[in-house]
Design an enzyme around this catalytic site. Structure first.
Site, PDB file in Angstrom:
ATOM      1  N   ARG A  11       0.493  -1.097  -0.069  1.00  0.00           N
ATOM      2  CA  ARG A  11      -0.009   0.208  -0.259  1.00  0.00           C
ATOM      3  C   ARG A  11       0.909   0.784   0.471  1.00  0.00           C
ATOM      4  NH1 ARG A  11      -1.481   3.732   3.076  1.00  0.00           N
ATOM      5  NH2 ARG A  11       0.240   3.097   5.109  1.00  0.00           N
ATOM      6  N   SER A  19       1.601   9.092  -6.093  1.00  0.00           N
ATOM      7  CA  SER A  19       2.441  10.493  -5.801  1.00  0.00           C
ATOM      8  C   SER A  19       2.838  10.917  -6.438  1.00  0.00           C
ATOM      9  CB  SER A  19       2.730  10.811  -4.376  1.00  0.00           C
ATOM     10  OG  SER A  19       1.775  10.178  -3.305  1.00  0.00           O
ATOM     11  N   GLU A  30       0.564  21.532 -15.531  1.00  0.00           N
ATOM     12  CA  GLU A  30       0.725  22.813 -15.525  1.00  0.00           C
ATOM     13  C   GLU A  30       2.020  24.096 -15.049  1.00  0.00           C
ATOM     14  OE1 GLU A  30      -2.611  23.585 -14.342  1.00  0.00           O
ATOM     15  OE2 GLU A  30      -3.309  21.744 -15.055  1.00  0.00           O
ATOM     16  N   GLN A  35       6.141  27.046 -12.499  1.00  0.00           N
ATOM     17  CA  GLN A  35       6.622  28.602 -11.221  1.00  0.00           C
ATOM     18  C   GLN A  35       6.503  28.316  -9.622  1.00  0.00           C
ATOM     19  OE1 GLN A  35       3.343  30.643 -12.988  1.00  0.00           O
ATOM     20  NE2 GLN A  35       4.560  30.534 -15.005  1.00  0.00           N
ATOM     21  N   GLU A  72      -1.350  24.041  -4.885  1.00  0.00           N
ATOM     22  CA  GLU A  72      -2.123  24.695  -6.210  1.00  0.00           C
ATOM     23  C   GLU A  72      -2.109  23.591  -7.599  1.00  0.00           C
ATOM     24  OE1 GLU A  72      -2.826  26.182  -9.999  1.00  0.00           O
ATOM     25  OE2 GLU A  72      -1.112  27.751  -8.226  1.00  0.00           O
ATOM     26  N   TYR A  89     -20.554  25.803 -19.341  1.00  0.00           N
ATOM     27  CA  TYR A  89     -20.630  26.845 -18.267  1.00  0.00           C
ATOM     28  C   TYR A  89     -21.131  25.998 -17.686  1.00  0.00           C
ATOM     29  CZ  TYR A  89     -21.380  30.293 -14.679  1.00  0.00           C
ATOM     30  OH  TYR A  89     -21.287  31.030 -13.553  1.00  0.00           O
ATOM     31  N   LYS A  97     -13.770  25.817  -9.484  1.00  0.00           N
ATOM     32  CA  LYS A  97     -12.579  26.782  -9.816  1.00  0.00           C
ATOM     33  C   LYS A  97     -11.915  28.083  -8.960  1.00  0.00           C
ATOM     34  CE  LYS A  97     -12.110  25.041 -14.476  1.00  0.00           C
ATOM     35  NZ  LYS A  97     -12.196  25.036 -15.877  1.00  0.00           N
ATOM     36  N   ASP A  98     -13.021  29.058  -8.931  1.00  0.00           N
ATOM     37  CA  ASP A  98     -12.191  29.882  -8.586  1.00  0.00           C
ATOM     38  C   ASP A  98     -12.047  30.244  -7.201  1.00  0.00           C
ATOM     39  OD1 ASP A  98     -12.914  31.278 -10.954  1.00  0.00           O
ATOM     40  OD2 ASP A  98     -15.150  32.515 -10.027  1.00  0.00           O
ATOM     41  N   SER A 101      -8.684  28.431  -6.914  1.00  0.00           N
ATOM     42  CA  SER A 101      -7.700  29.642  -6.747  1.00  0.00           C
ATOM     43  C   SER A 101      -7.757  30.989  -5.944  1.00  0.00           C
ATOM     44  CB  SER A 101      -8.042  30.504  -8.818  1.00  0.00           C
ATOM     45  OG  SER A 101      -7.615  31.602  -8.531  1.00  0.00           O
TER      46      SER A 101
END
Length: 127
Positions: A11, A19, A30, A35, A72, A89, A97-98, A101
């Site tokens: 496991r 990971s 991404e 960054q 992130e 949408y 998503k917002d 972020s």
């Protein structure tokens, strides 16, 4: 019928593989993760060189950028799931998503403030 879970070292090894697969996917797909990952490495090195005599400050200076990377990674996971569901949408998809972020933004601000305050203290500007 329930899925049989692996136990013990199998496991742990499988968790490690998943990971690493996640890190690889994040770094390949991404730009923000790349960054922030590079920035976390740089800030870790700077912290170790200039703040190695104060363990608490060192821990804060190292932990904050890496926690930003964690935020992130989680944000990218949310975005991937939302995009998997559909590209049209939807208010809840946009909200998810917002929110992800916003979590990253909060971590970036906390990291910046932590670094500024500790650096200003080191140079005697704050006491």
């Amino acid at each position: 019928m329930a899925k049989v879970q692996k136990k013990g070292l199998v496991r742990i090894f499988n968790a490690y593989k998943y990971s690493m697969k996640g890190f690889k996917a994040g770094l390949e797909n991404e730009a923000a993760i790349r960054q922030e990952f590079v920035l976390a490495i740089i800030l870790t090195i700077v912290a170790c060189v200039f703040f190695n005599n104060d363990v608490v400050k060192l821990i804060l200076l190292i932990a904050m950028p890496w926690l930003t990377v964690v935020a992130e990674l989680l944000n990218s996971a949310v975005e991937a799931v939302v995009d998997r569901i559909g590209t049209e949408y939807h208010e809840l998809s946009g909200r998810a998503k917002d929110l992800g972020s916003a979590a990253v933004f909060v971590m970036l601000i906390l990291t910046l403030v932590t670094w500024i305050l500790i650096v200003l203290t080191k140079f005697g500007i704050l006491n």
